[in-house]
Design a protein around this motif. Structure first.
Motif, PDB file in Angstrom:
ATOM      1  N   GLN A 252       0.629  -0.943  -0.188  1.00 23.70           N
ATOM      2  CA  GLN A 252      -0.126   0.475  -0.215  1.00 23.70           C
ATOM      3  C   GLN A 252       0.940   1.074  -0.058  1.00 23.70           C
ATOM      4  OE1 GLN A 252      -2.048  -0.785   3.458  1.00 23.70           O
ATOM      5  NE2 GLN A 252      -3.442  -2.403   2.857  1.00 23.70           N
ATOM      6  N   GLU A 253      -0.032   2.479  -0.013  1.00 21.48           N
ATOM      7  CA  GLU A 253       0.560   3.483  -0.169  1.00 21.48           C
ATOM      8  C   GLU A 253       1.544   3.801   0.810  1.00 21.48           C
ATOM      9  OE1 GLU A 253      -0.849   6.348  -3.212  1.00 21.48           O
ATOM     10  OE2 GLU A 253      -1.197   5.145  -4.184  1.00 21.48           O
ATOM     11  N   LEU A 254       2.665   4.563   1.518  1.00 17.21           N
ATOM     12  CA  LEU A 254       2.619   4.660   3.072  1.00 17.21           C
ATOM     13  C   LEU A 254       2.350   6.457   2.562  1.00 17.21           C
ATOM     14  CD1 LEU A 254       4.228   3.536   5.460  1.00 17.21           C
ATOM     15  CD2 LEU A 254       6.205   4.621   4.358  1.00 17.21           C
ATOM     16  N   SER A 255       1.592   6.920   4.043  1.00 15.91           N
ATOM     17  CA  SER A 255       0.854   8.451   3.401  1.00 15.91           C
ATOM     18  C   SER A 255       2.703   9.216   3.635  1.00 15.91           C
ATOM     19  CB  SER A 255      -0.177   9.011   4.505  1.00 15.91           C
ATOM     20  OG  SER A 255       0.691   8.635   6.005  1.00 15.91           O
ATOM     21  N   LEU A 256       2.235  10.635   2.868  1.00 13.73           N
ATOM     22  CA  LEU A 256       2.808  11.739   3.381  1.00 13.73           C
ATOM     23  C   LEU A 256       3.161  12.026   4.807  1.00 13.73           C
ATOM     24  CD1 LEU A 256       4.431  14.091   2.216  1.00 13.73           C
ATOM     25  CD2 LEU A 256       2.499  15.534   2.021  1.00 13.73           C
ATOM     26  N   ILE A 257       2.442  12.106   5.349  1.00 16.57           N
ATOM     27  CA  ILE A 257       2.357  12.339   7.294  1.00 16.57           C
ATOM     28  C   ILE A 257       3.174  11.055   8.049  1.00 16.57           C
ATOM     29  CG2 ILE A 257       0.335  11.239   7.545  1.00 16.57           C
ATOM     30  CD1 ILE A 257       2.146  14.054   9.859  1.00 16.57           C
ATOM     31  N   ALA A 258       3.408   9.898   7.106  1.00 16.77           N
ATOM     32  CA  ALA A 258       4.122   8.527   7.528  1.00 16.77           C
ATOM     33  C   ALA A 258       5.444   8.831   7.139  1.00 16.77           C
ATOM     34  CB  ALA A 258       3.361   7.218   6.830  1.00 16.77           C
ATOM     35  N   ARG A 259       5.517   8.757   5.941  1.00 18.05           N
ATOM     36  CA  ARG A 259       7.220   9.217   5.993  1.00 18.05           C
ATOM     37  C   ARG A 259       8.084  10.344   6.249  1.00 18.05           C
ATOM     38  NH1 ARG A 259       9.558   5.025   2.540  1.00 18.05           N
ATOM     39  NH2 ARG A 259      12.448   6.214   2.208  1.00 18.05           N
ATOM     40  N   ARG A 260       6.909  11.035   6.272  1.00 15.22           N
ATOM     41  CA  ARG A 260       7.855  12.621   6.927  1.00 15.22           C
ATOM     42  C   ARG A 260       7.892  12.033   8.048  1.00 15.22           C
ATOM     43  NH1 ARG A 260       3.972  17.330   6.671  1.00 15.22           N
ATOM     44  NH2 ARG A 260       4.368  17.510   4.512  1.00 15.22           N
ATOM     45  N   CYS A 261       7.028  11.656   8.987  1.00 16.70           N
ATOM     46  CA  CYS A 261       7.380  11.281  10.798  1.00 16.70           C
ATOM     47  C   CYS A 261       8.797   9.900  10.856  1.00 16.70           C
ATOM     48  CB  CYS A 261       5.473  10.288  11.190  1.00 16.70           C
ATOM     49  SG  CYS A 261       4.526  11.375  11.361  1.00 16.70           S
ATOM     50  N   LEU A 262       8.594   9.436  10.301  1.00 14.49           N
ATOM     51  CA  LEU A 262       9.787   8.221   9.855  1.00 14.49           C
ATOM     52  C   LEU A 262      10.810   9.385   9.491  1.00 14.49           C
ATOM     53  CD1 LEU A 262      11.119   5.781   9.727  1.00 14.49           C
ATOM     54  CD2 LEU A 262      10.877   5.434   6.845  1.00 14.49           C
ATOM     55  N   LEU A 263      11.154  10.019   9.093  1.00 17.13           N
ATOM     56  CA  LEU A 263      12.449  10.700   8.319  1.00 17.13           C
ATOM     57  C   LEU A 263      12.405  11.895   9.840  1.00 17.13           C
ATOM     58  CD1 LEU A 263      11.809  11.942   4.940  1.00 17.13           C
ATOM     59  CD2 LEU A 263      13.162  10.200   6.059  1.00 17.13           C
ATOM     60  N   MET A 264      11.767  12.049  10.867  1.00 15.42           N
ATOM     61  CA  MET A 264      11.883  13.461  11.902  1.00 15.42           C
ATOM     62  C   MET A 264      12.570  12.282  12.842  1.00 15.42           C
ATOM     63  SD  MET A 264      11.207  16.223  11.454  1.00 15.42           S
ATOM     64  CE  MET A 264      12.052  16.069   9.857  1.00 15.42           C
ATOM     65  N   MET A 265      11.927  10.750  12.899  1.00 16.40           N
ATOM     66  CA  MET A 265      12.305   9.863  13.758  1.00 16.40           C
ATOM     67  C   MET A 265      13.612   9.615  13.851  1.00 16.40           C
ATOM     68  SD  MET A 265       8.862   7.768  13.228  1.00 16.40           S
ATOM     69  CE  MET A 265       8.964   6.580  15.193  1.00 16.40           C
ATOM     70  N   LEU A 266      14.008   9.954  12.172  1.00 11.81           N
ATOM     71  CA  LEU A 266      15.287   9.351  12.391  1.00 11.81           C
ATOM     72  C   LEU A 266      16.453  10.721  12.553  1.00 11.81           C
ATOM     73  CD1 LEU A 266      15.359   7.781   8.678  1.00 11.81           C
ATOM     74  CD2 LEU A 266      15.598   6.987  10.715  1.00 11.81           C
ATOM     75  N   GLU A 267      15.943  11.732  12.260  1.00  8.15           N
ATOM     76  CA  GLU A 267      16.632  12.776  12.699  1.00  8.15           C
ATOM     77  C   GLU A 267      17.135  12.748  14.585  1.00  8.15           C
ATOM     78  OE1 GLU A 267      16.578  17.615  12.387  1.00  8.15           O
ATOM     79  OE2 GLU A 267      14.873  16.538  12.990  1.00  8.15           O
ATOM     80  N   ALA A 268      15.762  12.142  14.940  1.00  6.47           N
ATOM     81  CA  ALA A 268      15.750  12.295  16.664  1.00  6.47           C
ATOM     82  C   ALA A 268      16.901  11.410  16.728  1.00  6.47           C
ATOM     83  CB  ALA A 268      14.390  11.846  17.741  1.00  6.47           C
ATOM     84  N   ALA A 269      16.852  10.259  16.380  1.00  3.49           N
ATOM     85  CA  ALA A 269      17.788   9.216  16.451  1.00  3.49           C
ATOM     86  C   ALA A 269      19.468   9.405  16.193  1.00  3.49           C
ATOM     87  CB  ALA A 269      17.026   7.679  16.218  1.00  3.49           C
ATOM     88  N   ALA A 270      19.338   9.941  14.887  1.00  7.61           N
ATOM     89  CA  ALA A 270      20.627  10.797  14.962  1.00  7.61           C
ATOM     90  C   ALA A 270      21.444   8.970  14.913  1.00  7.61           C
ATOM     91  CB  ALA A 270      21.087  11.199  15.189  1.00  7.61           C
ATOM     92  N   GLY A 271      22.944   9.622  15.371  1.00  6.48           N
ATOM     93  CA  GLY A 271      23.993   8.826  15.345  1.00  6.48           C
ATOM     94  C   GLY A 271      23.817   7.189  16.557  1.00  6.48           C
ATOM     95  N   ASP A 272      21.983   7.115  17.523  1.00  2.24           N
ATOM     96  CA  ASP A 272      22.251   6.847  18.791  1.00  2.24           C
ATOM     97  C   ASP A 272      21.207   5.698  17.972  1.00  2.24           C
ATOM     98  OD1 ASP A 272      23.867   7.833  20.075  1.00  2.24           O
ATOM     99  OD2 ASP A 272      22.558   9.196  20.847  1.00  2.24           O
ATOM    100  N   ALA A 273      21.175   4.967  16.420  1.00  2.00           N
ATOM    101  CA  ALA A 273      20.433   4.301  16.226  1.00  2.00           C
ATOM    102  C   ALA A 273      20.358   3.437  16.300  1.00  2.00           C
ATOM    103  CB  ALA A 273      19.562   5.299  14.784  1.00  2.00           C
TER     104      ALA A 273
END
Length: 363
Positions: A30-51
């Motif tokens: 299924q299509e991943l919505s814009l808000i879901a993709r955006r949230c994923l990138l924001m979460m990656l930014e928050a985790a950063a080098g500790d992911a």
């Protein structure tokens, strides 16, 4: 992970996304919505080098919901993200196999909606291993991420960010492969003319307006049908990269008229203030913001110009910083002294990246 850590320390609103995260799977494709993709990138930014670490990460709710006061748009996105999974070749016993694993192990959403409320999330063990071992990443602008209005534009921005700095900045494949990569289901825009009109063309316009690179494509026919697509991502010259950075600083209202050329002139708030009241203290060279040297001499022994020198070294393809600086000065004219901070850096970085592509490679 090292790049993600360094970008977070720099604090310039950029994040590193492992290229493996471009090719994600969703339930029943299924299509991943814009808000879901955006949230994923924001979460990656928050985790950063500790992911890669086996520990939960936190992100403020206000970062996820943006200008909205409630999480009603974000919580459905969490459900989408909990279904994201990957697959890659592996071995099981003595035979080849396909390993599948999820990205997120869990999301813990506080019921509180105040400004201090946060969300806690954790990656699965396999996902952490993938992030730790990833050696290729796309460098994304946080401002651009939150400004895209189409999920297809955001997906193509991710793909382009991972490709446009390469020696061969192209992607080629079957139309079906591209549809799958962009999460366009088979029953959505089944005719290529609709796919072009609803997916590719709007994405090209948004990327041209907001990103540091441009996007074009070639349609390869088999008979009368388009069978293959060849996409090319090219770094913008300095003035165009600057225009994109300036657009990211503007409010989204009026973006479409500006893109369509219906707005005759844009006067920035600071410029308008200067017209009315004259120069302010903040506009002086003593403000401490990054500025272009008056004598066009970039070096690494003066602290004020070291970021520009470093960016030239990293993105200039090995060419002389002196030559790059002189070329930038000729190209930008007096405007180079009017740019400050992130706008100057964006313009300079886009310019040297373009020169690294067009000038003879340094041997």
């Amino acid at each position: 992970m090292k790049a993600a850590h360094q970008l977070k320390l720099a604090g310039k609103g950029e994040l590193a996304m492992a290229v493996e995260l471009i090719d994600v799977h969703t339930p029943k494709n299924q299509e991943l919505s814009l808000i879901a993709r955006r949230c994923l990138l924001m979460m990656l930014e928050a985790a950063a080098g500790d992911a890669w670490k086996p520990e939960p990460h936190r992100i403020a709710k206000k970062d996820l919901r943006g200008s909205h006061k409630a999480m009603d748009r974000v919580r459905p996105a969490f459900e989408e993200l909990m279904g994201v999974w990957f697959s890659h070749a592996d071995t099981l016993g003595q035979a080849k196999s396909t390993r599948m694993f999820h990205l997120l192990e869990g999301i813990n959403d506080q019921d509180d909606e105040t400004s201090s409320a946060f969300v806690e999330f954790s990656f699965t063990a396999r996902a952490r291993q993938m992030l730790e071992r990833s050696e290729v990443y796309a460098r994304l602008s946080r401002e651009a991420i939150i400004k895209f209005q189409s999920r297809y534009s955001l997906r193509l921005y991710e793909i382009g960010a991972a490709i446009y700095c390469k020696r061969d900045p192209t992607w080629a494949g079957e139309v079906g492969e591209l549809r799958k990569l962009l999460h366009v289901t088979p029953d959505t825009y089944p005719n290529f003319s609709d796919f072009r009109k609803r997916v590719l063309e709007p994405a090209r316009l948004e990327i041209a307006q907001l990103a540091e690179f441009d996007f074009s494509w070639e349609e390869i026919l088999s008979g009368r049908q388009v069978r293959r697509i060849r996409m090319t991502f090219t770094a913008k010259p300095g003035h165009a990269a600057l225009a994109a950075a300036e657009e990211n600083d503007r409010h989204s209202a009026g973006r479409r008229p500006r893109r369509d050329g219906d707005v005759e002139q844009i006067i920035e708030a600071v410029a308008a203030k200067l017209l009315v009241s004259g120069p302010t203290k903040a506009s002086s060279s003593s403000s401490g913001e990054l500025r272009w040297p008056k004598d066009d001499d970039l070096n690494d022994y003066e602290e004020a110009y070291r970021p520009l020198y470093t960016a030239g070294r990293q993105h200039g393809g090995g060419h002389s910083i002196e030559r790059l600086a002189q070329s930038f000065a000729q190209h930008m004219g007096e405007k180079r002294h009017q740019l400050v901070g992130d706008r100057l850096m964006s313009s300079w970085q886009g310019f040297v990246t373009g020169k690294a592509r067009t000038w003879v490679p340094v041997r």
